[in-house]
Write a protein that holds these residues in place. Structure first.
Motif, PDB file in Angstrom:
ATOM      1  N   GLY A 130       0.825  -1.205   0.000  1.00  0.00           N
ATOM      2  CA  GLY A 130       0.000   0.000   0.000  1.00  0.00           C
ATOM      3  C   GLY A 130       0.859   1.256   0.000  1.00  0.00           C
ATOM      4  N   LEU A 131       1.891   1.258   0.806  1.00  0.00           N
ATOM      5  CA  LEU A 131       2.790   2.417   0.879  1.00  0.00           C
ATOM      6  C   LEU A 131       3.495   2.635  -0.458  1.00  0.00           C
ATOM      7  N   ASP A 132       3.975   1.516  -1.052  1.00  0.00           N
ATOM      8  CA  ASP A 132       4.682   1.630  -2.330  1.00  0.00           C
ATOM      9  C   ASP A 132       3.757   2.096  -3.446  1.00  0.00           C
ATOM     10  N   LEU A 133       2.468   1.790  -3.296  1.00  0.00           N
ATOM     11  CA  LEU A 133       1.493   2.208  -4.301  1.00  0.00           C
ATOM     12  C   LEU A 133       0.981   3.630  -4.044  1.00  0.00           C
ATOM     13  N   GLY A 134       1.356   4.191  -2.906  1.00  0.00           N
ATOM     14  CA  GLY A 134       0.857   5.518  -2.576  1.00  0.00           C
ATOM     15  C   GLY A 134      -0.594   5.515  -2.129  1.00  0.00           C
ATOM     16  N   VAL A 135      -1.003   4.415  -1.504  1.00  0.00           N
ATOM     17  CA  VAL A 135      -2.380   4.343  -0.996  1.00  0.00           C
ATOM     18  C   VAL A 135      -2.497   5.229   0.236  1.00  0.00           C
ATOM     19  N   TYR A 136      -3.529   6.077   0.275  1.00  0.00           N
ATOM     20  CA  TYR A 136      -3.704   6.861   1.496  1.00  0.00           C
ATOM     21  C   TYR A 136      -5.098   6.758   2.073  1.00  0.00           C
ATOM     22  N   GLY A 137      -5.936   5.988   1.461  1.00  0.00           N
ATOM     23  CA  GLY A 137      -7.250   5.776   2.042  1.00  0.00           C
ATOM     24  C   GLY A 137      -7.974   4.730   1.226  1.00  0.00           C
ATOM     25  N   TYR A 152      -4.440   3.987 -14.563  1.00  0.00           N
ATOM     26  CA  TYR A 152      -5.416   4.921 -14.009  1.00  0.00           C
ATOM     27  C   TYR A 152      -5.595   4.573 -12.544  1.00  0.00           C
ATOM     28  N   LYS A 153      -5.945   5.607 -11.766  1.00  0.00           N
ATOM     29  CA  LYS A 153      -6.182   5.346 -10.352  1.00  0.00           C
ATOM     30  C   LYS A 153      -7.447   6.071  -9.923  1.00  0.00           C
ATOM     31  N   HIS A 154      -8.308   5.339  -9.243  1.00  0.00           N
ATOM     32  CA  HIS A 154      -9.497   5.980  -8.694  1.00  0.00           C
ATOM     33  C   HIS A 154      -9.498   5.849  -7.184  1.00  0.00           C
ATOM     34  N   ILE A 155      -9.731   6.973  -6.514  1.00  0.00           N
ATOM     35  CA  ILE A 155      -9.797   6.954  -5.051  1.00  0.00           C
ATOM     36  C   ILE A 155     -11.247   7.073  -4.636  1.00  0.00           C
ATOM     37  N   GLY A 156     -11.683   6.155  -3.780  1.00  0.00           N
ATOM     38  CA  GLY A 156     -13.074   6.140  -3.346  1.00  0.00           C
ATOM     39  C   GLY A 156     -13.801   4.956  -3.960  1.00  0.00           C
TER      40      GLY A 156
ATOM     41  N   VAL B  37      11.940  18.247  11.760  1.00  0.00           N
ATOM     42  CA  VAL B  37      11.911  19.148  10.599  1.00  0.00           C
ATOM     43  C   VAL B  37      11.174  18.482   9.433  1.00  0.00           C
ATOM     44  N   LEU B  38      11.538  17.228   9.134  1.00  0.00           N
ATOM     45  CA  LEU B  38      10.926  16.540   7.988  1.00  0.00           C
ATOM     46  C   LEU B  38       9.442  16.269   8.210  1.00  0.00           C
ATOM     47  N   ALA B  39       9.101  15.874   9.440  1.00  0.00           N
ATOM     48  CA  ALA B  39       7.685  15.602   9.717  1.00  0.00           C
ATOM     49  C   ALA B  39       6.855  16.868   9.579  1.00  0.00           C
ATOM     50  N   ALA B  40       7.475  18.014   9.840  1.00  0.00           N
ATOM     51  CA  ALA B  40       6.747  19.273   9.706  1.00  0.00           C
ATOM     52  C   ALA B  40       6.647  19.721   8.250  1.00  0.00           C
ATOM     53  N   GLU B  41       7.591  19.259   7.411  1.00  0.00           N
ATOM     54  CA  GLU B  41       7.600  19.707   6.009  1.00  0.00           C
ATOM     55  C   GLU B  41       6.851  18.770   5.078  1.00  0.00           C
ATOM     56  N   LEU B  42       6.551  17.562   5.555  1.00  0.00           N
ATOM     57  CA  LEU B  42       5.832  16.610   4.714  1.00  0.00           C
ATOM     58  C   LEU B  42       4.340  16.711   5.012  1.00  0.00           C
ATOM     59  N   ARG B  43       3.589  16.752   3.913  1.00  0.00           N
ATOM     60  CA  ARG B  43       2.159  16.958   4.042  1.00  0.00           C
ATOM     61  C   ARG B  43       1.447  15.622   4.090  1.00  0.00           C
ATOM     62  N   CYS B  44       0.444  15.551   4.911  1.00  0.00           N
ATOM     63  CA  CYS B  44      -0.337  14.315   5.014  1.00  0.00           C
ATOM     64  C   CYS B  44      -1.235  14.189   3.783  1.00  0.00           C
ATOM     65  N   PRO B  45      -1.138  13.074   3.020  1.00  0.00           N
ATOM     66  CA  PRO B  45      -1.916  12.973   1.789  1.00  0.00           C
ATOM     67  C   PRO B  45      -3.425  12.894   2.049  1.00  0.00           C
ATOM     68  N   SER B  57      -4.152  10.781  11.387  1.00  0.00           N
ATOM     69  CA  SER B  57      -4.712   9.790  10.467  1.00  0.00           C
ATOM     70  C   SER B  57      -3.745   8.620  10.338  1.00  0.00           C
ATOM     71  N   PRO B  58      -4.279   7.431  10.038  1.00  0.00           N
ATOM     72  CA  PRO B  58      -3.421   6.236   9.951  1.00  0.00           C
ATOM     73  C   PRO B  58      -2.282   6.395   8.949  1.00  0.00           C
ATOM     74  N   ILE B  59      -2.563   7.074   7.844  1.00  0.00           N
ATOM     75  CA  ILE B  59      -1.518   7.193   6.837  1.00  0.00           C
ATOM     76  C   ILE B  59      -0.370   8.076   7.345  1.00  0.00           C
TER      77      ILE B  59
END
Lengths: 176, 157
Positions: A130-137, A152-156, B37-45, B57-59
């Motif tokens: 999931g992390l390698d795929l950039g999954v965030y939800g 293609y990627k669809h979220i939701g 520093v890095l945790a503050a500069e990286l945005r939560c997706p 959030s879990p991510i």
């Protein structure tokens, strides 16, 4: 000339207004994936049903397919599940599942209860793939071509409308 | 009694604001500082308007875990940022990198400022050349006298 200069701020305002207007109603929640047109990242994870069987990115090649990230803790996954079942059964679409940060036993029960649309089910308890795929939800659905490249990627959730889009893209892949 | 209550209140606040960060152990202080520093500069997706240090959030949790792991295995800042960008895109950077796509973002304000100065200079230059008073200050004799008078008044105080 002079009149033009006087009017310049007005033009700038109109340009800015159009620019901002353009942004209204745009989907700010889904981020464009940097993985588009790249192969599925390498992985080696067990099958949900068989702890001895390791699946890799090679197993996802062969036909255009959907790769669906799901979990039992995700309410939207339940919502889209019937649609996935229908697509797999009625339209014969290959759907691979990634069981994302979940419990093996719970996931099996879930699939028994709500039916299993997945041709293969990758068990990813730590969310590494999931992390390698950039999954965030979850849920997220990827469209893969026959070479296992993400198109293609669809979220939701995949609802009727989203499936129509995916289907069209999938048919283009089958033609090529 | 009041002081006691206040102390308890303070304790509550402190435990909340540090909970997201202090769960990790670091091999040295430099790594801890880089983590922050890095945790503050990286945005939560997922949550988008929070960095991964702030978000629950879990991510964001996963990304903090990954950040900590990479720091402790000796990755440098560029490697960590690349790792995040290849997965989540340029979006995760609160401080965008310099590239053809972001030149406008980085240089736009400076360019606008320079443009503004040029416009002001051109306009004021035109106005001056069109004005018959034509001294360095742009004031007539009468106005100068009045100004001197006013300035002197101020000095007397």
């Amino acid at each position: 000339m002079r009149r033009l200069i006087v009017l310049l701020p007005l033009f700038l305002c109109i340009a800015l207004g159009l620019f901002l207007w353009n942004g209204i109603g745009k989907d700010t929640q889904s981020i464009p994936s940097p993985l588009l047109d790249k192969p599925v990242p390498e992985f080696s994870l067990t099958s949900l049903y068989n702890e001895q069987r390791f699946l890799t990115q090679e197993d996802l090649k062969g036909r255009p397919a959907l790769l669906n990230v799901w979990a039992t803790w995700c309410p939207t996954c339940k919502q889209e599940h019937a649609q996935l079942n229908r697509i797999a059964q009625d339209e014969g679409v290959v759907i691979y599942g990634i069981n994302y940060k979940d419990d093996r036993a719970k996931a099996k029960i879930w699939l028994e209860k709500y039916l299993d649309p997945y041709a293969l089910n990758i068990f990813d308890p730590e969310g590494k793939l999931g992390l390698d795929l950039g999954v965030y939800g979850a849920p997220e659905t990827y469209l893969l071509d026959a070479q296992g490249v993400i198109r293609y990627k669809h979220i939701g959730a995949v609802d009727e409308r989203v499936w129509a889009q995916l289907k069209e893209k999938m048919q283009q892949l089958e033609v090529n | 009694m009041l002081r006691y209550c206040f102390a308890v209140l303070l304790l509550c606040i402190s435990s909340v604001s540090y909970s997201a960060i202090d769960t990790y152990e670091f091999s040295d202080e430099a790594n801890r500082a880089r983590f922050q520093v890095l945790a503050a500069e990286l945005r939560c997706p997922k949550c988008q308007n929070q960095n991964i240090a702030d978000s629950n959030s879990p991510i964001a949790e996963d990304l903090r875990f990954e950040l900590h792991r990479m720091l402790e295995t000796g990755a440098d800042d560029d490697q960590i940022v690349d790792f995040m960008v290849t997965r989540y895109g340029e979006f995760v950077l609160y401080r965008p990198r310099m590239s053809a796509q972001t030149y406008l973002l980085w240089y736009g304000p400076a360019a606008l400022l320079i443009l503004g100065i040029v416009v002001v200079l051109v306009v004021s230059g035109k106005r001056k050349s069109g004005n018959k008073k034509d001294s360095a200050t742009g004031l007539s004799e009468q106005e100068k006298q009045r100004l001197d008078h006013l300035l002197k008044q101020d000095q007397d105080k």
